[in-house]
Design a protein around this motif. Sequence first.
Motif, PDB file in Angstrom:
ATOM      1  N   PHE A  22       0.829  -1.191   0.000  1.00 35.06           N
ATOM      2  CA  PHE A  22       0.000   0.000   0.000  1.00 35.06           C
ATOM      3  C   PHE A  22       0.867   1.245   0.000  1.00 35.06           C
ATOM      4  N   PRO A  23       0.412   2.278  -0.711  1.00 29.32           N
ATOM      5  CA  PRO A  23       1.140   3.535  -0.654  1.00 29.32           C
ATOM      6  C   PRO A  23       1.168   4.061   0.790  1.00 29.32           C
ATOM      7  N   HIS A  24       2.274   4.681   1.179  1.00 25.12           N
ATOM      8  CA  HIS A  24       2.419   5.133   2.557  1.00 25.12           C
ATOM      9  C   HIS A  24       1.413   6.205   2.931  1.00 25.12           C
ATOM     10  N   ASP A  25       0.950   7.020   1.978  1.00 26.24           N
ATOM     11  CA  ASP A  25      -0.010   8.058   2.333  1.00 26.24           C
ATOM     12  C   ASP A  25      -1.350   7.470   2.747  1.00 26.24           C
ATOM     13  N   THR A  26      -1.698   6.286   2.264  1.00 25.26           N
ATOM     14  CA  THR A  26      -2.966   5.690   2.659  1.00 25.26           C
ATOM     15  C   THR A  26      -2.896   5.151   4.080  1.00 25.26           C
ATOM     16  N   LEU A  27      -1.715   4.867   4.583  1.00 20.44           N
ATOM     17  CA  LEU A  27      -1.593   4.358   5.939  1.00 20.44           C
ATOM     18  C   LEU A  27      -2.009   5.410   6.961  1.00 20.44           C
ATOM     19  N   ARG A  28      -1.813   6.654   6.649  1.00 21.87           N
ATOM     20  CA  ARG A  28      -2.136   7.720   7.588  1.00 21.87           C
ATOM     21  C   ARG A  28      -3.633   7.940   7.708  1.00 21.87           C
ATOM     22  N   LYS A  29      -4.401   7.480   6.763  1.00 24.79           N
ATOM     23  CA  LYS A  29      -5.839   7.694   6.790  1.00 24.79           C
ATOM     24  C   LYS A  29      -6.505   6.883   7.889  1.00 24.79           C
ATOM     25  N   GLY A  30      -5.892   5.826   8.330  1.00 26.47           N
ATOM     26  CA  GLY A  30      -6.484   4.995   9.370  1.00 26.47           C
ATOM     27  C   GLY A  30      -7.428   3.970   8.778  1.00 26.47           C
ATOM     28  N   CYS A  31      -7.786   3.039   9.633  1.00 23.45           N
ATOM     29  CA  CYS A  31      -8.649   1.946   9.214  1.00 23.45           C
ATOM     30  C   CYS A  31     -10.104   2.384   9.329  1.00 23.45           C
ATOM     31  N   ARG A  32     -10.816   2.388   8.216  1.00 23.97           N
ATOM     32  CA  ARG A  32     -12.183   2.895   8.218  1.00 23.97           C
ATOM     33  C   ARG A  32     -13.182   1.825   7.798  1.00 23.97           C
ATOM     34  N   GLU A 129     -10.104   1.446  -0.895  1.00 29.57           N
ATOM     35  CA  GLU A 129      -9.318   2.543  -0.316  1.00 29.57           C
ATOM     36  C   GLU A 129      -9.406   2.508   1.209  1.00 29.57           C
ATOM     37  N   ASP A 130     -10.579   2.218   1.732  1.00 33.63           N
ATOM     38  CA  ASP A 130     -10.748   2.151   3.179  1.00 33.63           C
ATOM     39  C   ASP A 130      -9.979   0.975   3.773  1.00 33.63           C
ATOM     40  N   VAL A 131      -9.939  -0.137   3.072  1.00 33.54           N
ATOM     41  CA  VAL A 131      -9.191  -1.309   3.540  1.00 33.54           C
ATOM     42  C   VAL A 131      -7.692  -1.016   3.550  1.00 33.54           C
ATOM     43  N   ARG A 132      -7.247  -0.196   2.645  1.00 33.08           N
ATOM     44  CA  ARG A 132      -5.814   0.134   2.576  1.00 33.08           C
ATOM     45  C   ARG A 132      -5.320   0.801   3.845  1.00 33.08           C
ATOM     46  N   GLY A 133      -6.210   1.399   4.597  1.00 36.41           N
ATOM     47  CA  GLY A 133      -5.814   2.033   5.847  1.00 36.41           C
ATOM     48  C   GLY A 133      -5.680   1.048   6.994  1.00 36.41           C
ATOM     49  N   CYS A 134      -5.876  -0.217   6.732  1.00 35.12           N
ATOM     50  CA  CYS A 134      -5.915  -1.236   7.798  1.00 35.12           C
ATOM     51  C   CYS A 134      -4.653  -2.086   7.867  1.00 35.12           C
ATOM     52  N   VAL A 135      -3.513  -1.516   7.564  1.00 36.96           N
ATOM     53  CA  VAL A 135      -2.296  -2.334   7.524  1.00 36.96           C
ATOM     54  C   VAL A 135      -1.193  -1.859   8.465  1.00 36.96           C
ATOM     55  N   THR A 136      -1.546  -1.047   9.459  1.00 37.13           N
ATOM     56  CA  THR A 136      -0.489  -0.539  10.336  1.00 37.13           C
ATOM     57  C   THR A 136      -0.449  -1.205  11.698  1.00 37.13           C
ATOM     58  N   GLY A 137      -1.421  -2.038  12.028  1.00 37.33           N
ATOM     59  CA  GLY A 137      -1.393  -2.773  13.275  1.00 37.33           C
ATOM     60  C   GLY A 137      -1.669  -1.942  14.517  1.00 37.33           C
ATOM     61  N   ARG A 138      -2.397  -0.835  14.403  1.00 37.86           N
ATOM     62  CA  ARG A 138      -2.631   0.036  15.558  1.00 37.86           C
ATOM     63  C   ARG A 138      -3.994  -0.151  16.214  1.00 37.86           C
ATOM     64  N   SER A 139      -4.866  -0.965  15.659  1.00 29.41           N
ATOM     65  CA  SER A 139      -6.166  -1.229  16.270  1.00 29.41           C
ATOM     66  C   SER A 139      -6.565  -2.656  15.928  1.00 29.41           C
ATOM     67  N   PRO A 140      -7.622  -3.180  16.563  1.00 29.24           N
ATOM     68  CA  PRO A 140      -8.031  -4.554  16.276  1.00 29.24           C
ATOM     69  C   PRO A 140      -8.352  -4.798  14.804  1.00 29.24           C
ATOM     70  N   LEU A 141      -8.782  -3.766  14.096  1.00 28.86           N
ATOM     71  CA  LEU A 141      -9.109  -3.941  12.682  1.00 28.86           C
ATOM     72  C   LEU A 141      -7.883  -3.847  11.784  1.00 28.86           C
ATOM     73  N   GLN A 142      -6.795  -3.359  12.296  1.00 23.22           N
ATOM     74  CA  GLN A 142      -5.628  -3.140  11.461  1.00 23.22           C
ATOM     75  C   GLN A 142      -4.693  -4.348  11.487  1.00 23.22           C
ATOM     76  N   VAL A 143      -4.078  -4.576  10.345  1.00 18.79           N
ATOM     77  CA  VAL A 143      -3.192  -5.714  10.159  1.00 18.79           C
ATOM     78  C   VAL A 143      -1.752  -5.249  10.269  1.00 18.79           C
ATOM     79  N   ASP A 144      -0.976  -5.962  11.034  1.00 20.39           N
ATOM     80  CA  ASP A 144       0.448  -5.670  11.134  1.00 20.39           C
ATOM     81  C   ASP A 144       1.077  -5.879   9.762  1.00 20.39           C
ATOM     82  N   PRO A 145       1.919  -4.951   9.306  1.00 20.34           N
ATOM     83  CA  PRO A 145       2.531  -5.090   7.976  1.00 20.34           C
ATOM     84  C   PRO A 145       3.314  -6.386   7.780  1.00 20.34           C
ATOM     85  N   SER A 146       3.772  -6.992   8.860  1.00 18.74           N
ATOM     86  CA  SER A 146       4.535  -8.235   8.722  1.00 18.74           C
ATOM     87  C   SER A 146       3.646  -9.479   8.826  1.00 18.74           C
TER      88      SER A 146
END
Length: 198
Positions: A22-32, A129-146
Amino acid sequence: MLRLSLTPLLVLVLGVSLGAAFPHDTLRKGCRLSKYQNIAHKEQQAVDKMRQEFFFSLSLGLCLQVNNHKCNTRLFHRKWNAVDLPMSDRVVLVAAELNLTIAMLELPAVPGFAEARRRPLDFFTQAREDVRGCVTGRSPLQVDPSHQPSGRLRHWLHKLQAAMRASPESTACLRATTILHVLQVLDNLRCAALQDKC
């Protein structure tokens, strides 16, 4: 000859690191994903109308022909459901299904189906686009990048990769199968958004 450029999809679903997909700018949007807990009835109706239009066009021979005895893609016939997966795998599954759905809907189409797919395509594109924000591992909905997908999901992702290496005839089959099961994609999106309540 119809060939799909699906490298972004394969990078997404089979890459070692989801973060690189995912592009890094989409990570900042958060998991929606929470907004998909209750998908609007009008969106579901638009998707169902699109399915009906596709198969009506297919029956009239207006869409790419699907040779029934050779069209045996069983990509959506799984022995498991999204609810059987860990939450992080659900997000990966939904991301792969959304990419597949969008790729199939973007293929050339007859005017009736092209019009009917417009709203669902916009909906699925926004969901992706909303799913793209779910790859940073910061909430239960977000996936750890690894995150590495479970065996079940990894097996399905390999089947998806094989299905995407498409000849024109098998692309038509994959398209028909994807559109037939597009309501399942909506259900899986809802399941990922509902987390433990799925």
